[in-house]
Design an enzyme around this catalytic site. Sequence first.
Site, PDB file in Angstrom:
ATOM      1  N   GLY A  33     -66.392 -72.314   3.605  1.00 51.53           N
ATOM      2  CA  GLY A  33     -67.649 -73.041   3.787  1.00 51.53           C
ATOM      3  C   GLY A  33     -68.761 -72.375   3.026  1.00 51.53           C
ATOM      4  O   GLY A  33     -68.527 -71.467   2.228  1.00 51.53           O
ATOM      5  N   ASN A  34     -69.964 -72.840   3.237  1.00 49.30           N
ATOM      6  CA  ASN A  34     -71.101 -72.198   2.591  1.00 49.30           C
ATOM      7  C   ASN A  34     -72.301 -72.169   3.532  1.00 49.30           C
ATOM      8  O   ASN A  34     -72.317 -72.847   4.552  1.00 49.30           O
ATOM      9  CB  ASN A  34     -71.422 -72.894   1.263  1.00 49.30           C
ATOM     10  CG  ASN A  34     -71.726 -74.360   1.455  1.00 49.30           C
ATOM     11  OD1 ASN A  34     -72.687 -74.712   2.118  1.00 49.30           O
ATOM     12  ND2 ASN A  34     -70.894 -75.222   0.894  1.00 49.30           N
ATOM     13  N   ARG A  35     -73.284 -71.386   3.171  1.00 49.06           N
ATOM     14  CA  ARG A  35     -74.431 -71.162   4.057  1.00 49.06           C
ATOM     15  C   ARG A  35     -75.449 -72.280   3.912  1.00 49.06           C
ATOM     16  O   ARG A  35     -76.364 -72.201   3.125  1.00 49.06           O
ATOM     17  CB  ARG A  35     -75.076 -69.818   3.735  1.00 49.06           C
ATOM     18  CG  ARG A  35     -74.229 -68.649   4.129  1.00 49.06           C
ATOM     19  CD  ARG A  35     -74.886 -67.347   3.740  1.00 49.06           C
ATOM     20  NE  ARG A  35     -76.179 -67.159   4.395  1.00 49.06           N
ATOM     21  CZ  ARG A  35     -76.908 -66.067   4.273  1.00 49.06           C
ATOM     22  NH1 ARG A  35     -76.482 -65.084   3.510  1.00 49.06           N
ATOM     23  NH2 ARG A  35     -78.064 -65.962   4.888  1.00 49.06           N
ATOM     24  N   ALA A 101     -75.042 -78.888   0.215  1.00 45.02           N
ATOM     25  CA  ALA A 101     -74.461 -77.753  -0.505  1.00 45.02           C
ATOM     26  C   ALA A 101     -72.961 -78.035  -0.594  1.00 45.02           C
ATOM     27  O   ALA A 101     -72.185 -77.630   0.267  1.00 45.02           O
ATOM     28  CB  ALA A 101     -74.744 -76.465   0.238  1.00 45.02           C
TER      29      ALA A 101
END
Length: 226
Positions: A33-35, A101
């Site tokens: 995943g990403n922030r 994102a």
Amino acid sequence: MVASFGDQVLRGKKVVVSAGPTYEDIDPVRFIGNRSSGRMGFAVAEAAAQAGAQVTLVAGPVSLTTPAGVVRRVDVRSAAQMHAAVTDAAQSADIYIGSAAVGDYRPNAVAAHKLKKHDGADLTLQLAENPDILASLAAAQPHPFLVGFAAETQNVETYARDKLQRKGLDMIAANQVGEGLGFETADNAITLYWADGSLELPRTDKAALARQLIECIASRYKAVRG
Ligand code: CTP
Ligand code: CA
């Protein structure tokens, strides 16, 4: 700049907003995943609705309630699902604002069962690049007015202008991440770039910033599309 919505600058326009991260599954219990909290995108969706737009919000995995005025929310998990949902909603949209994102890579294969450790040996994951949602919308004709985001840790204007041009966007909202700004924070500051102009929106809370962003998108939209 003071954003006033008395005149409903996007009245009757169909706007699609993507928000949040994407999760790319590795196995049934793990993902890449990403922030991204999704808060900026949700604020943008709310501001667009306040400005009179008919808003579809395509959301990655976030824990946020649907903003007031948003008429349709589509929840997705992976970049591929987001791509499909955005492409579908964008068919009839006037404006697409890509604040998600989107994960750049996904595992080549999703393991059917939980991966197990093997006596201290390294684990190598093979990743494949995900398609670019904005660039694929830009490649179709006709397409909505396209707004991208660029979160950068350095050389913000250079990287943002490169993305504007390379992806065929009408406008890009760029911000420097780090120093208490950007991801997972209440405040943000962005600079908007388009082919022959730019506008700096100084640090403020995401709701106020989203209203200013929508004001600027509406004015560029009118300049370009009439
Ligand atoms: N984006 C997209 N589809 C992708 C990746 C990104 O539509 N597969 C969109 C994002 O929603 C954002 C913009 O492209 O609006 C810029 O995202 P960013 O991650 O900054 O750009 P990339 O082209 O992925 O470049 P990099 O991560 O290498 O900086
Ligand atoms: Ca990326």
